[in-house]
Design an enzyme around this catalytic site. Structure first.
Site, mmCIF file in Angstrom:
data_model
loop_
_atom_site.group_PDB
_atom_site.id
_atom_site.type_symbol
_atom_site.label_atom_id
_atom_site.label_comp_id
_atom_site.label_asym_id
_atom_site.label_seq_id
_atom_site.Cartn_x
_atom_site.Cartn_y
_atom_site.Cartn_z
ATOM 1 N N GLU A 17 0.842 -1.212 0.000
ATOM 2 C CA GLU A 17 0.000 0.000 0.000
ATOM 3 C C GLU A 17 0.871 1.253 0.000
ATOM 4 O O GLU A 17 1.789 1.375 0.814
ATOM 5 C CB GLU A 17 -0.901 -0.031 1.247
ATOM 6 C CG GLU A 17 -1.780 1.198 1.369
ATOM 7 C CD GLU A 17 -2.725 1.109 2.561
ATOM 8 O OE1 GLU A 17 -3.353 0.046 2.786
ATOM 9 O OE2 GLU A 17 -2.821 2.120 3.289
ATOM 10 N N TYR A 49 -6.675 6.861 -0.509
ATOM 11 C CA TYR A 49 -7.523 7.995 -0.884
ATOM 12 C C TYR A 49 -7.397 8.979 0.265
ATOM 13 O O TYR A 49 -7.744 8.657 1.398
ATOM 14 C CB TYR A 49 -8.956 7.477 -1.028
ATOM 15 C CG TYR A 49 -9.941 8.435 -1.610
ATOM 16 C CD1 TYR A 49 -10.046 8.605 -2.988
ATOM 17 C CD2 TYR A 49 -10.819 9.143 -0.783
ATOM 18 C CE1 TYR A 49 -10.990 9.460 -3.530
ATOM 19 C CE2 TYR A 49 -11.761 9.999 -1.326
ATOM 20 C CZ TYR A 49 -11.847 10.153 -2.696
ATOM 21 O OH TYR A 49 -12.783 10.992 -3.233
ATOM 22 N N GLY A 108 -13.980 6.048 5.631
ATOM 23 C CA GLY A 108 -13.112 7.206 5.858
ATOM 24 C C GLY A 108 -13.252 7.696 7.288
ATOM 25 O O GLY A 108 -14.205 7.353 7.993
ATOM 26 N N ASP A 109 -12.265 8.472 7.710
ATOM 27 C CA ASP A 109 -12.289 9.043 9.069
ATOM 28 C C ASP A 109 -13.052 10.366 9.059
ATOM 29 O O ASP A 109 -13.112 11.040 8.028
ATOM 30 C CB ASP A 109 -10.854 9.292 9.557
ATOM 31 C CG ASP A 109 -10.200 7.992 9.982
ATOM 32 O OD1 ASP A 109 -10.876 7.174 10.641
ATOM 33 O OD2 ASP A 109 -9.023 7.786 9.637
ATOM 34 N N LYS A 168 -20.488 -5.694 5.625
ATOM 35 C CA LYS A 168 -19.704 -5.382 4.422
ATOM 36 C C LYS A 168 -19.526 -6.634 3.567
ATOM 37 O O LYS A 168 -19.595 -6.587 2.349
ATOM 38 C CB LYS A 168 -18.325 -4.802 4.817
ATOM 39 C CG LYS A 168 -18.415 -3.510 5.597
ATOM 40 C CD LYS A 168 -17.099 -2.770 5.693
ATOM 41 C CE LYS A 168 -16.313 -3.086 6.923
ATOM 42 N NZ LYS A 168 -15.233 -2.121 7.204
HETATM 43 C C1 LIG Z 1 -6.733 -1.543 4.988
HETATM 44 C C2 LIG Z 1 -7.169 -0.141 5.325
HETATM 45 C C3 LIG Z 1 -7.067 0.856 4.362
HETATM 46 C C4 LIG Z 1 -7.487 2.157 4.637
HETATM 47 N N1 LIG Z 1 -7.358 3.121 3.659
HETATM 48 C C5 LIG Z 1 -7.812 4.386 3.875
HETATM 49 C C6 LIG Z 1 -7.743 5.394 2.860
HETATM 50 O O1 LIG Z 1 -7.240 5.142 1.769
HETATM 51 N N2 LIG Z 1 -8.221 6.623 3.140
HETATM 52 C C7 LIG Z 1 -8.792 6.925 4.342
HETATM 53 O O2 LIG Z 1 -9.232 8.084 4.527
HETATM 54 N N3 LIG Z 1 -8.864 5.996 5.345
HETATM 55 C C8 LIG Z 1 -8.397 4.743 5.131
HETATM 56 N N4 LIG Z 1 -8.492 3.785 6.134
HETATM 57 C C9 LIG Z 1 -9.017 4.173 7.442
HETATM 58 C C10 LIG Z 1 -10.567 4.075 7.527
HETATM 59 O O3 LIG Z 1 -11.158 4.995 6.643
HETATM 60 C C11 LIG Z 1 -10.966 4.375 8.968
HETATM 61 O O4 LIG Z 1 -10.515 3.375 9.825
HETATM 62 C C12 LIG Z 1 -12.438 4.708 9.197
HETATM 63 O O5 LIG Z 1 -12.578 5.252 10.506
HETATM 64 C C13 LIG Z 1 -13.391 3.522 9.095
HETATM 65 O O6 LIG Z 1 -13.518 3.080 7.827
HETATM 66 P P1 LIG Z 1 -14.281 1.679 7.536
HETATM 67 O O7 LIG Z 1 -14.337 1.529 6.082
HETATM 68 O O8 LIG Z 1 -13.718 0.604 8.340
HETATM 69 O O9 LIG Z 1 -15.739 2.090 8.091
HETATM 70 P P2 LIG Z 1 -17.007 1.224 8.503
HETATM 71 O O10 LIG Z 1 -16.897 -0.206 8.132
HETATM 72 O O11 LIG Z 1 -18.202 1.973 7.998
HETATM 73 O O12 LIG Z 1 -16.963 1.297 10.111
HETATM 74 C C14 LIG Z 1 -16.849 2.545 10.782
HETATM 75 C C15 LIG Z 1 -17.461 2.428 12.179
HETATM 76 O O13 LIG Z 1 -18.884 2.316 12.082
HETATM 77 C C16 LIG Z 1 -19.377 1.067 12.567
HETATM 78 N N5 LIG Z 1 -20.352 0.604 11.566
HETATM 79 C C17 LIG Z 1 -20.068 0.121 10.331
HETATM 80 N N6 LIG Z 1 -21.201 -0.151 9.650
HETATM 81 C C18 LIG Z 1 -22.226 0.152 10.480
HETATM 82 C C19 LIG Z 1 -23.652 0.110 10.330
HETATM 83 N N7 LIG Z 1 -24.221 -0.310 9.202
HETATM 84 N N8 LIG Z 1 -24.415 0.517 11.384
HETATM 85 C C20 LIG Z 1 -23.838 0.960 12.542
HETATM 86 N N9 LIG Z 1 -22.499 1.024 12.720
HETATM 87 C C21 LIG Z 1 -21.700 0.642 11.705
HETATM 88 C C22 LIG Z 1 -18.155 0.162 12.674
HETATM 89 O O14 LIG Z 1 -18.269 -0.794 13.728
HETATM 90 C C23 LIG Z 1 -17.031 1.173 12.936
HETATM 91 O O15 LIG Z 1 -16.954 1.497 14.302
HETATM 92 C C24 LIG Z 1 -8.032 2.483 5.910
HETATM 93 C C25 LIG Z 1 -8.112 1.474 6.889
HETATM 94 C C26 LIG Z 1 -7.680 0.186 6.615
HETATM 95 C C27 LIG Z 1 -7.746 -0.866 7.675
#
Ligand SMILES: Cc1cc2nc3c(=O)[nH]c(=O)nc-3n(C[C@H](O)[C@H](O)[C@H](O)COP(=O)(O)OP(=O)(O)OC[C@H]3O[C@@H](n4cnc5c(N)ncnc54)[C@H](O)[C@@H]3O)c2cc1C
Length: 297
Positions: A17, A49, A108-109, A168
């Site tokens: 990555e 991203y 995303g954060d 997911k």
């Molecule tokens: C391999 C990897 C690559 C990454 N790459 C990037 C990047 O390129 N750019 C970037 O900005 N960030 C990146 N991140 C960080 C990521 O965006 C953050 O960790 C973010 O806070 C959560 O993203 P997620 O896709 O896991 O979110 P989600 O899966 O949506 O989860 C976020 C939070 O919401 C909760 N949740 C999820 N779905 C639901 C639902 N349906 N109802 C209620 N609660 C729910 C989860 O338990 C979690 O606490 C990366 C992380 C990893 C591990």
């Protein structure tokens, strides 16, 4: 190769990555890094991203460069931050038109200064919704999602987080790439809990080799991974000796990867931070073959 097919026949999937650099010297360093790491023929190189969508175009450009000039599969990371559904579909179409067939689908954060994630008006709230959107518009796209062996920091507990990870997978994710961790036990327990929850997709551990103690401390303050006391002790004993810190970090990552491979992981995803030196050392120690052919055209 598509993420959906990658781990099927038991072939080990090495992936790396990178992130879009901020300036031209960063671009030059990244290109050198890519040339060196692509010699190990990773299954794909993924490009992040930027927070807040700051690298929206660059992510696609770099993925296209990886595919067209370096002849390696790319995976584009993509988040829901600051985008409406229509904007998300438009970006995905641009990526698809650029030849990208793998997306790391993320929420995303929250942008800096915000405690909680607030979706854009007409946007998406969670990554599972993004996976659904991708499947709806681009059914053949390979989709990776994020998993958290030590629980996502916003989740109330690990079981809730696991239920959300399953959303997911049920929406159509092909594989799970984990947050970085330093204690393999967390990964093994996570893998076991996923299996019990019926999550049947490949789970690929995310490894970040430590190259500099100060740099990793900054990264660790942003995620909730345990920093094992023996590792901290070694790094602190090295004091300001950067070479010693590098050696400690690389040797630790080699041991971590050797154990993970022995435990049958389908691949390893390396957070390379745009530098090749540590990963080269690790790949060589793990016996990953390196081609001598000229890569770039
Ligand atoms: C391999 C990897 C690559 C990454 N790459 C990037 C990047 O390129 N750019 C970037 O900005 N960030 C990146 N991140 C960080 C990521 O965006 C953050 O960790 C973010 O806070 C959560 O993203 P997620 O896709 O896991 O979110 P989600 O899966 O949506 O989860 C976020 C939070 O919401 C909760 N949740 C999820 N779905 C639901 C639902 N349906 N109802 C209620 N609660 C729910 C989860 O338990 C979690 O606490 C990366 C992380 C990893 C591990």
């Amino acid at each position: 190769m598509q993420i959906s097919e990658l781990y099927r026949d038991g072939t080990f999937g090495l992936s790396v990555e990178i992130f879009p650099p901020r300036n031209e010297s960063g671009d030059a360093e990244l290109f050198k890094t890519l040339e060196e790491l692509i010699r190990y023929q990773p299954a794909f190189v993924s490009c992040t991203y930027g927070a807040g969508g700051s690298t929206s175009k660059r992510t696609i450009e770099l993925c296209a460069l990886i595919q067209n000039q370096l002849h390696n599969t790319a995976t584009a990371h993509f988040t829901c931050v600051n985008s409406t559904r229509e904007e998300l579909v438009e970006w995905l179409q641009n990526a698809f038109d650029a030849g990208i067939t793998n997306i790391m689908a993320l929420r995303g954060d929250p942008p800096a200064g915000q405690e909680t994630f607030v979706p854009a008006d007409g946007g998406l709230k969670y990554a599972n919704e993004l996976v659904t959107l991708i499947r709806e518009h681009f059914p053949k796209m390979g989709i990776g999602v994020a998993g958290y062996p030590e629980c996502h920091p916003e989740a109330s507990d690990a079981n809730v987080d696991l239920t959300n990870l399953k959303r997911k997978v049920d929406a159509g994710a092909d594989a799970i790439y984990t947050q970085l961790f330093f204690n393999n036990e967390h990964f093994y327990q996570f893998r076991e809990r996923c299996s019990q929850a019926g999550i049947d997709r490949p789970i690929i551990p995310g490894i970040m080799p430590i190259t500099e103690y100060r740099r990793i401390q900054r990264i660790m303050s942003m995620c909730s991974s345990e920093f094992p006391a023996d590792l901290v002790g070694q790094l602190e004993a090295a004091q300001d000796d950067l070479e010693a810190q590098f050696e400690i970090g690389v040797e630790y990552a080699i041991r971590q990867c050797e154990q993970l491979i022995k435990e049958g992981v389908p691949g390893i995803h390396f957070y390379v931070l745009n530098r090749s030196q540590a990963c080269k050392r690790i790949f060589d120690a793990l016996g990953f073959p390196e081609t001598q052919e000229n890569i770039a055209t």
